[in-house]
Design an enzyme around this catalytic site. Structure first.
Site, PDB file in Angstrom:
ATOM      1  CG  ASP A  83      -1.986   0.949   0.968  1.00 32.37           C
ATOM      2  OD1 ASP A  83      -2.163   1.844   0.167  1.00 32.37           O
ATOM      3  OD2 ASP A  83      -3.121   0.820   1.749  1.00 32.37           O
ATOM      4  CG  ASP A  94      -4.401   5.365  -0.129  1.00 28.39           C
ATOM      5  OD1 ASP A  94      -3.716   4.576  -0.431  1.00 28.39           O
ATOM      6  OD2 ASP A  94      -5.179   5.384   0.649  1.00 28.39           O
ATOM      7  CG  HIS A 154     -10.116   6.357   2.393  1.00 28.48           C
ATOM      8  ND1 HIS A 154      -8.942   7.391   2.080  1.00 28.48           N
ATOM      9  CD2 HIS A 154      -9.383   5.037   2.346  1.00 28.48           C
ATOM     10  CE1 HIS A 154      -7.969   6.870   1.871  1.00 28.48           C
ATOM     11  NE2 HIS A 154      -8.106   5.572   1.856  1.00 28.48           N
ATOM     12  CG  HIS A 162      -8.191   7.371   6.037  1.00 29.85           C
ATOM     13  ND1 HIS A 162      -8.875   6.275   5.914  1.00 29.85           N
ATOM     14  CD2 HIS A 162      -6.882   7.246   5.710  1.00 29.85           C
ATOM     15  CE1 HIS A 162      -7.879   5.305   5.375  1.00 29.85           C
ATOM     16  NE2 HIS A 162      -6.849   5.957   5.350  1.00 29.85           N
ATOM     17  CD  GLU A 187      -7.734   0.795   1.351  1.00 27.86           C
ATOM     18  OE1 GLU A 187      -6.530   0.342   1.813  1.00 27.86           O
ATOM     19  OE2 GLU A 187      -8.235   1.928   1.808  1.00 27.86           O
ATOM     20  CD  GLU A 280      -6.226   2.551  -1.573  1.00 29.60           C
ATOM     21  OE1 GLU A 280      -6.788   3.313  -0.744  1.00 29.60           O
ATOM     22  OE2 GLU A 280      -5.107   1.890  -1.127  1.00 29.60           O
TER      23      GLU A 280
END
Length: 295
Positions: A83, A94, A154, A162, A187, A280
């Site tokens: 990640d 992200d 998120h 977040h 995600e 993700e």
């Protein structure tokens, strides 16, 4: 959209860093070397890590990042969740993938990749988040696995990883609708047996609850300068250790910890013998939507 180019740059760097890191994950290689190589790649691209590179193994879903002098290595049975986060001029990217070194969990990995693709395909303004979760859940369960229900995607805003809207990995009955221009991360996580994860172990990722606490508690100027690039986002103590000698950062960290100035991110784990996988992307909600983290 304001700062669209910066969001695109952050997403592009994150995507490239993810693929670069994927190529480094091999049996016998140190987790620390991989994490620091990816973080160095991000710096060399003119950005900063938005959080310490996560290298979560097997039943650990997230929030494991190598500590200072971590000697652990990948082995040929590991299922690795990589990640990666990037911050560029406050804008974020992200993105995550799973590397199955064992070669035994191809279908499980495919389940989250398919769920991610199916969720992205339906993203546009006005779509309810519970319907996105339902799509993720149905895609994963059709392939014989379970979505992790207490993890999800998120919303992101500048320097805020977040916030706002939560994107579930199942139909949680929420009626929240996506809005044009929102930046969101989708995600999905999945496992053969587990539907929930729990916190377990020491936290190697921390975040200041508020930057003003550095001044409120009279922390040294040297420490404040060392932590400046990371004061709004999750960080690793190994980052601080590269900027200050131990005797100058450890007392400040201890004082801030004693005063509960940090949020701690313990590793998120499933049952000991279960395996979790992840995928993700970061997306701008529009019609059509824009995937920011495509390589």
């Amino acid at each position: 959209m304001e700062n669209l180019e910066n969001w695109k740059i952050a997403g592009s760097i994150a995507a490239k860093a993810l693929q670069y890191g994927k190529g480094l994950i091999k049996p016998g290689v140190k987790l620390l070397d991989v994490a620091e190589s990816i973080e160095a790649y991000i710096y060399n691209e003119g950005a900063n890590p938005a959080f310490p590179v996560n290298l979560s193994l097997n039943n650990i879903a997230a929030h494991y990042s190598p500590m200072i002098n971590d000697s652990s290595v990948f082995n040929k049975k590991d299922v690795v969740k990589l990640d990666v986060g990037v911050v560029y001029q406050g804008c974020l990217g992200d993105t995550a993938l799973t590397v199955d070194l064992s070669g035994k969990h191809d279908k499980l990995v495919q389940s989250v990749e398919a769920a991610l693709a199916a969720a992205i395909a339906m993203i546009k303004p006005g779509v309810s988040t519970n319907l996105i979760g339902e799509t993720i859940e149905k895609t994963i369960t059709r392939m014989g696995f379970k979505p992790i229900k207490n993890l999800g995607g998120h919303q992101m805003k500048e320097n805020n990883l977040h916030c706002g809207t939560f994107i579930p990995n199942y139909n949680d009955k929420s009626k929240i609708k996506l809005e044009k221009g929102q930046i969101i991360a989708i995600e999905p996580f999945a496992a053969p047996r587990s539907s929930y994860i729990y916190e377990k172990g020491d936290p190697y990722i921390i975040m200041l609850k508020s930057p003003h606490l550095l001044y409120e508690y009279g922390i040294s100027d040297e420490f404040i300068q060392a932590i400046e690039p990371f004061k709004h986002l999750p960080l690793s103590l190994r980052w601080i250790s590269k900027r200050l000698p131990l005797e100058k950062w450890l007392p400040a960290v201890k004082e801030l910890s004693d005063k509960k100035a940090f949020i701690s991110y313990e590793p998120l784990c499933a049952e000991k013998n279960d395996v979790i996988v992840q995928a993700e992307h970061t997306i701008i909600v529009d019609d059509p939507s824009i995937i920011l983290t495509l390589a």
